[in-house]
Motif scaffolding. Structure first.
Motif, mmCIF file in Angstrom:
data_model
loop_
_atom_site.group_PDB
_atom_site.id
_atom_site.type_symbol
_atom_site.label_atom_id
_atom_site.label_comp_id
_atom_site.label_asym_id
_atom_site.label_seq_id
_atom_site.Cartn_x
_atom_site.Cartn_y
_atom_site.Cartn_z
ATOM 1 N N GLU A 115 -13.285 2.207 -6.454
ATOM 2 C CA GLU A 115 -14.079 1.499 -5.592
ATOM 3 C C GLU A 115 -14.839 2.535 -4.758
ATOM 4 O O GLU A 115 -15.904 2.207 -4.701
ATOM 5 C CB GLU A 115 -13.237 0.321 -4.730
ATOM 6 N N LEU A 158 -18.399 0.574 1.878
ATOM 7 C CA LEU A 158 -18.658 -0.612 1.065
ATOM 8 C C LEU A 158 -19.745 -1.649 1.809
ATOM 9 O O LEU A 158 -19.693 -1.417 3.174
ATOM 10 C CB LEU A 158 -17.236 -1.277 0.741
ATOM 11 N N LYS A 159 -20.230 -2.444 1.260
ATOM 12 C CA LYS A 159 -21.250 -3.402 1.515
ATOM 13 C C LYS A 159 -20.124 -4.560 2.440
ATOM 14 O O LYS A 159 -19.074 -4.941 1.757
ATOM 15 C CB LYS A 159 -21.943 -4.260 0.441
ATOM 16 N N VAL A 162 -2.526 -13.972 -6.776
ATOM 17 C CA VAL A 162 -3.353 -13.574 -5.568
ATOM 18 C C VAL A 162 -2.682 -12.352 -4.662
ATOM 19 O O VAL A 162 -3.285 -11.622 -4.300
ATOM 20 C CB VAL A 162 -3.573 -14.745 -4.516
ATOM 21 N N ARG A 177 -24.073 3.268 5.691
ATOM 22 C CA ARG A 177 -23.007 2.832 4.604
ATOM 23 C C ARG A 177 -22.940 3.964 3.585
ATOM 24 O O ARG A 177 -22.047 4.591 3.143
ATOM 25 C CB ARG A 177 -23.432 1.673 3.918
ATOM 26 N N CYS A 210 -18.868 3.064 -5.284
ATOM 27 C CA CYS A 210 -19.918 2.328 -4.384
ATOM 28 C C CYS A 210 -20.859 3.355 -3.992
ATOM 29 O O CYS A 210 -21.892 3.004 -3.427
ATOM 30 C CB CYS A 210 -19.301 1.706 -3.159
ATOM 31 N N HIS A 211 -20.472 4.585 -4.071
ATOM 32 C CA HIS A 211 -21.546 5.705 -3.730
ATOM 33 C C HIS A 211 -22.091 6.116 -5.095
ATOM 34 O O HIS A 211 -23.290 6.857 -4.898
ATOM 35 C CB HIS A 211 -20.955 6.954 -3.005
ATOM 36 N N ASN A 246 -5.274 -1.724 1.018
ATOM 37 C CA ASN A 246 -5.315 -3.229 0.936
ATOM 38 C C ASN A 246 -4.112 -3.724 -0.076
ATOM 39 O O ASN A 246 -3.884 -3.044 -0.914
ATOM 40 C CB ASN A 246 -6.471 -3.547 0.296
ATOM 41 N N PRO A 247 -3.050 -4.428 0.427
ATOM 42 C CA PRO A 247 -1.894 -4.697 -0.462
ATOM 43 C C PRO A 247 -2.155 -5.338 -1.523
ATOM 44 O O PRO A 247 -1.067 -5.275 -2.605
ATOM 45 C CB PRO A 247 -0.997 -5.509 0.672
ATOM 46 N N VAL A 248 -3.175 -6.166 -1.690
ATOM 47 C CA VAL A 248 -3.611 -6.867 -3.038
ATOM 48 C C VAL A 248 -4.163 -6.095 -4.112
ATOM 49 O O VAL A 248 -4.538 -6.695 -5.019
ATOM 50 C CB VAL A 248 -4.111 -8.190 -2.654
ATOM 51 N N TYR A 249 -4.814 -4.975 -3.854
ATOM 52 C CA TYR A 249 -5.403 -4.157 -4.914
ATOM 53 C C TYR A 249 -4.438 -2.894 -5.500
ATOM 54 O O TYR A 249 -3.948 -2.347 -4.615
ATOM 55 C CB TYR A 249 -6.777 -3.857 -4.469
ATOM 56 N N LYS A 255 -14.193 -9.413 -0.959
ATOM 57 C CA LYS A 255 -13.187 -8.682 -1.982
ATOM 58 C C LYS A 255 -11.977 -8.444 -1.196
ATOM 59 O O LYS A 255 -10.736 -8.843 -1.497
ATOM 60 C CB LYS A 255 -13.721 -7.333 -2.730
ATOM 61 N N HIS A 256 -11.992 -7.732 0.163
ATOM 62 C CA HIS A 256 -10.961 -7.189 0.869
ATOM 63 C C HIS A 256 -10.200 -8.222 1.793
ATOM 64 O O HIS A 256 -9.205 -8.424 1.896
ATOM 65 C CB HIS A 256 -11.267 -5.748 1.230
ATOM 66 N N ALA A 257 -11.094 -8.777 2.185
ATOM 67 C CA ALA A 257 -10.393 -9.704 3.411
ATOM 68 C C ALA A 257 -10.020 -11.225 2.981
ATOM 69 O O ALA A 257 -9.121 -11.646 3.272
ATOM 70 C CB ALA A 257 -11.727 -9.933 4.487
ATOM 71 N N ARG A 297 -9.253 -12.205 -0.139
ATOM 72 C CA ARG A 297 -8.015 -12.376 -1.017
ATOM 73 C C ARG A 297 -6.900 -12.388 -0.011
ATOM 74 O O ARG A 297 -5.721 -13.201 -0.623
ATOM 75 C CB ARG A 297 -8.246 -11.216 -2.075
ATOM 76 N N ASN A 298 -6.968 -11.661 1.034
ATOM 77 C CA ASN A 298 -5.612 -11.523 1.829
ATOM 78 C C ASN A 298 -5.553 -12.813 2.706
ATOM 79 O O ASN A 298 -4.572 -13.243 3.197
ATOM 80 C CB ASN A 298 -5.734 -10.374 2.649
#
Lengths: 315, 360
Positions: free
Chosen positions: B140, A218-219, A304, B110, B144-145, B129-132, A226-228, A230-231
Motif C-alpha cells: 500500500e 494515504l488519502k 474482520v 500527501r 499509493c505513490h 495496523n493489526p487487521v492487515y 480502510k485503516h480506521a 475495519r478496526n
C-alpha cells in the motif's frame, strides 16, 4: 479445530437452543388461560370434543412430546383457529407471509448498516464540529423514539397530510409502499449503529497505526475507511445479533400499523387467538433466524479481525 | 590507557570527523529556519517548538536529543505535516530540496509524505495496523505513490524490502499479520515500509526506545547499514545519547522548544559548550568511570511550557546562571567550525577575552 468443525459444533448447540425455546414457549403459552376453541357461542361439550380431536386433552408433557415428535418429521401441526385445518408450514411459507416480512426486515437491516456506519465515520471525523453535533442530536432522537411513534408520525405526515406515500402498505406492490415501513424499522438500529461506529472510530483514529497510515501519504478516505473503520467494526458486528432480534420484534408493530400481512402481524393475531401450533411455528422460525444471525456474527469477527480465534478454547 | 587503544580511538575519531567534513560539503536537503509550533489548548498557548533552525545535508545523519517534552517529536511531525490539532505552525520556514514545505497543499503534502520523506515511530507494537497483513501494508505504501506498478511487482518489491531489513523467509512472512511478528521484526517491517519508496529523508522518532537492548543494537546497526547503502539522510530523534554516538554525524540538542547546542558528534561528546549538554553527558554512565562514582543529575524539573521563563529556558536549572540569563534569551554563538551553542557564557567569555586583549 478448523472452521468447518466449529460451525458444525455451533449448529448442534443451536439445535439445543431451539429445543429450549420450544419448551419455554410451549409451557408459557399453555399457562395463559383460554383456549383456541373458546367463543361466545361454543358449549363445554363442543370445546371438549375439539380438545380431544387435536389432542389437547392429554397432559401437557405428552402434548409437548408429541409436538416434538411431529416436528422432527417436519410436521409443524395445523392451525386450530385462524385458518382451521391448514398446516402451519403452509401458513408460514406458502402464503408469502415469511417472504414479505423477510423483505422488509432485510431491507431495514441493510439500510441501517449502509447509512448508520458512514454516518458514524463522518461524526468521528468531524468530532465536535457542527455536523457531528447535529447528527448526534438526530441519532439520539432516533434511539429515543419508539417505533410506533415514528410510524404514526410518518403515516400522518407523508401519508395523510402530504399524501406522498400510501397509507396502507399491504403486500408491498409498489416502491412507495416499502419506504415508510423500511425506514421506520431501520431508524432505531441505524442510529444505534451510527453511535457505536462513532465511539469506536474515535478510539481507532487515535491509534498509532493511523499515524503510520497518514505518514505513508494515504488519502484521508483510505485512512478512514480502510485503516480506521475495519478496526472499529467489532462492536458494530457484535450488535448485529441483538439488532436482528430488534428488527423482528419491531416488525410486529410496524406490520400492524402499516397493515402489512406479514409474519409479524400474523404472529400477534395467533397469540391473541391462542392458535398454539401457529405460535410455536412462528416462534421457532424467528428463534432460528436469530440463532443463525449470531453464528454469522461469530464468523464475521474472524473475517474482520485476524487476531480473533473463535475456534480456540479459553484457558 | 595504552598506546594501541589510544590509536584506535583517534582513528575512529578521525573517521567520524572526516565523514562530518565530507557531508558538510553536500547539498542542503532540509532547511528548517526559525520553526515555531504552538499548541492552542484551553489552558493557554503551549510553545512546544519556539524558533528552531537547523540544516540537513544529503547523506547526513543528524541526531536530535532532548528530554521528554523538549519538542523534538512535535518538530518532526511539523515537517511531515502530521501535526495534530490543536497544534499549529505559527512561524518559520521549512525548505526541502528547494521547495517550501509549509506552502504545500494537502495533496502535495500527501505526495511528499512516505515518498520523499518518511517516518518511523517509537512503538512498533502499535504502529502497524493489526487487521492487515504486513505485505498489504508495505504494498500500500508503494502503490499509493506509484500508481502504475502492478500488484505482482509491488509484492516482489515488498519481499525484497523485507529481505533487505533482515527478515528471513520474506516470501512467507509477507502474508502474515503484525501479531505474528516480534517487536524487533515489526520495527524492521516498519523500516522496510518507510524505505519502500526510496525517500531522501527518513525521520526516526525514537525507533529503538520501545525495544529491548539487544534488539536496539540490531535495529541501530540495520539503520546504519541501510543509510550507508541508500545514502538517505536521517533525522534521528532520541533521548539516548549512546544511540546518538553510535549512528549520528551531527547532533542538535533541544531543550523546551529551543536549540541549545549544535555540532558534530565529536563536538558534542568531547567538547560540549552548553551547560545543558554538559549536564546531560555527566548524567550518563560511562564504562571507564571508577567504580562507585556517582552520576551527577541535572537538578530541577523541565520548564512549564505554558509559562516559559523569560530568558534562557535552561536558566532556572543552570549552575552557571547569571542575571542576564533570566531576562534575555541567549543568541546562537558560533564556538567552533560547525559548532554552535546558545548560552550567555560564550558572550561573557568573548567579552572577557576582548577586554583582556585590550588591557594587554
Amino acid at each position: 479445530m478448523d472452521m468447518l468443525g466449529y460451525t458444525l459444533k455451533r449448529m448442534a448447540i443451536s439445535v439445543l437452543t431451539l429445543l429450549l425455546v420450544a419448551a419455554i414457549t410451549f409451557f408459557l403459552m399453555n399457562a395463559i388461560p383460554g383456549s383456541p376453541f373458546m367463543t361466545e357461542k361454543s358449549t363445554p361439550q363442543q370445546i371438549a370434543l375439539a380438545n380431544a380431536k387435536y389432542g389437547l386433552d392429554k397432559p401437557l408433557i405428552v402434548q409437548f412430546g408429541n409436538y416434538l415428535k411431529n416436528l422432527a418429521k417436519g410436521d409443524m401441526g395445523v392451525s386450530l383457529k385462524m385458518q382451521e385445518g391448514t398446516s402451519v408450514s403452509k401458513i408460514l411459507f406458502g402464503q408469502g407471509k415469511f417472504v414479505l416480512s423477510m423483505k422488509i426486515g432485510l431491507l431495514a437491516l441493510l439500510v441501517a448498516v449502509i447509512i448508520g456506519i458512514p454516518v458514524g465515520v463522518l461524526q468521528a471525523y468531524y468530532r465536535g464540529r457542527w455536523i457531528d453535533n447535529i447528527l448526534r442530536v438526530i441519532t439520539t432522537m432516533g434511539i429515543a423514539m419508539p417505533g410506533f411513534v415514528v410510524a404514526t408520525l410518518c403515516l400522518f405526515e407523508f401519508g395523510v397530510t402530504l399524501g406522498w406515500l400510501p397509507v396502507q402498505s399491504n403486500s408491498l406492490e409498489t416502491f412507495g409502499a416499502y419506504v415508510m415501513p423500511v425506514l421506520t424499522l431501520a431508524l432505531n438500529p441505524m442510529c444505534r449503529i451510527a453511535k457505536l461506529t462513532r465511539t469506536s472510530m474515535l478510539d481507532s483514529i487515535s491509534q498509532d497505526y493511523i499515524r503510520t497510515a497518514n505518514a505513508k501519504g494515504l488519502k484521508t478516505r483510505v485512512v478512514l475507511f480502510k485503516h480506521a473503520l475495519r478496526n472499529s467494526l467489532i462492536p458494530v458486528i457484535t450488535y448485529l445479533g441483538p439488532l436482528t432480534a430488534g428488527i423482528i420484534t419491531g416488525a410486529l408493530v410496524v406490520e400492524q400499523i402499516y397493515h402489512i400481512p406479514g409474519l409479524g402481524n400474523y404472529f400477534v393475531s395467533s397469540i391473541l387467538n391462542r392458535d398454539y401450533p401457529v405460535i410455536m411455528g412462528t416462534t421457532l422460525l424467528l428463534a432460528a433466524l436469530i440463532v443463525i444471525m449470531n453464528l454469522v456474527v461469530d464468523i464475521a469477527y474472524k473475517i474482520v479481525d485476524p487476531r480473533i480465534n473463535i475456534t480456540k478454547k479459553g484457558d | 590507557m595504552n598506546n594501541e587503544a589510544m590509536n584506535q580511538t583517534s582513528e575512529k575519531k578521525m573517521t567520524a570527523a572526516e565523514r562530518a567534513a565530507m557531508i558538510k560539503n553536500n547539498k542542503i536537503l532540509l532547511d528548517v529556519d526559525g520553526l515555531k509550533v504552538t499548541f492552542f489548548t484551553h489552558a493557554g498557548q503551549v510553545k512546544a517548538v519556539d524558533g528552531i533552525s537547523y540544516q540537513i545535508h544529503e547523506h547526513e545523519v543528524m541526531g536530535i536529543v532532548g528530554e521528554s517534552g523538549s519538542g523534538k517529536s512535535v518538530e518532526a511531525y511539523s515537517i511531515m505535516g502530521l501535526l495534530q490539532k490543536p497544534g499549529r505552525i505559527v512561524g518559520g520556514k521549512v525548505t526541502f530540496d528547494g521547495e517550501d514545505l509549509l506552502a504545500y497543499s494537502d495533496s502535495e503534502k500527501r505526495e511528499f509524505r512516505g515518498n520523499k520523506a518518511s517516518m518511523i515511530f517509537q512503538n512498533p507494537m502499535t504502529c502497524l495496523n493489526p487487521v492487515y497483513t504486513i505485505g498489504d501494508q508495505l504494498m500500500e505504501a508503494l502503490r499509493c505513490h506509484n500508481k502504475e506498478i502492478s500488484k505482482a511487482e509491488a509484492r516482489k518489491k515488498a519481499i525484497e524490502m523485507l529481505e533487505l531489513v533482515g527478515i528471513n523467509n520474506a516470501d512467507k512472512r509477507i502474508d502474515q499479520y503484525p501479531h505474528e511478528f516480534s517487536g524487533g521484526m515489526r520495527q524492521r517491517a516498519m523500516i522496510a515500509m518507510a524505505l519502500i519508496c526510496s525517500p531522501k529523508l527518513l525521520i526516526a522518532d525514537e525507533p529503538t526506545t520501545a525495544l529491548d537492548v539487544t534488539i536496539q543494537a540490531q535495529i541501530l546497526e540495520l539503520m546504519k547499514d541501510l543509510q550507508r547503502q541508500t545514502g538517505m539522510a536521517i533525522i534521528f530523534i532520541t533521548h539516548n545519547l549512546g544511540v546518538v554516538a553510535e549512528i549520528c554525524d551531527f547532533v542538535t540538542v533541544m531543550y523546551a522548544g529551543h536549540v541549545m547546542e549544535q555540532g558534530t558528534v565529536d563536538d558534542i561528546f568531547y567538547n560540549p559548550a552548553h551547560p545543558y549538554t554538559r549536564g546531560l553527558l555527566r548524567s550518563m554512565p560511562n564504562l571507564d568511570d571508577e567504580k562507585g562514582k556517582r552520576l551527577i543529575p541535572i537538578e530541577g524539573t523541565p520548564v512549564d511550557l505554558l509559562d516559559p521563563p523569560k530568558g534562557c529556558a535552561f536558566g532556572p536549572r543552570c549552575e552557571h546562571c547569571m542575571k542576564v540569563c533570566l531576562t534575555k534569551q541567549p543568541p546562537m554563538v558560533t564556538v567552533g567550525d560547525d559548532h554552535k551553542s546558545a548560552c550567555w557564557l560564550h558572550i561573557k567569555e568573548m567579552k572577557e577575552l576582548s577586554s583582556g586583549e585590550v588591557t594587554k
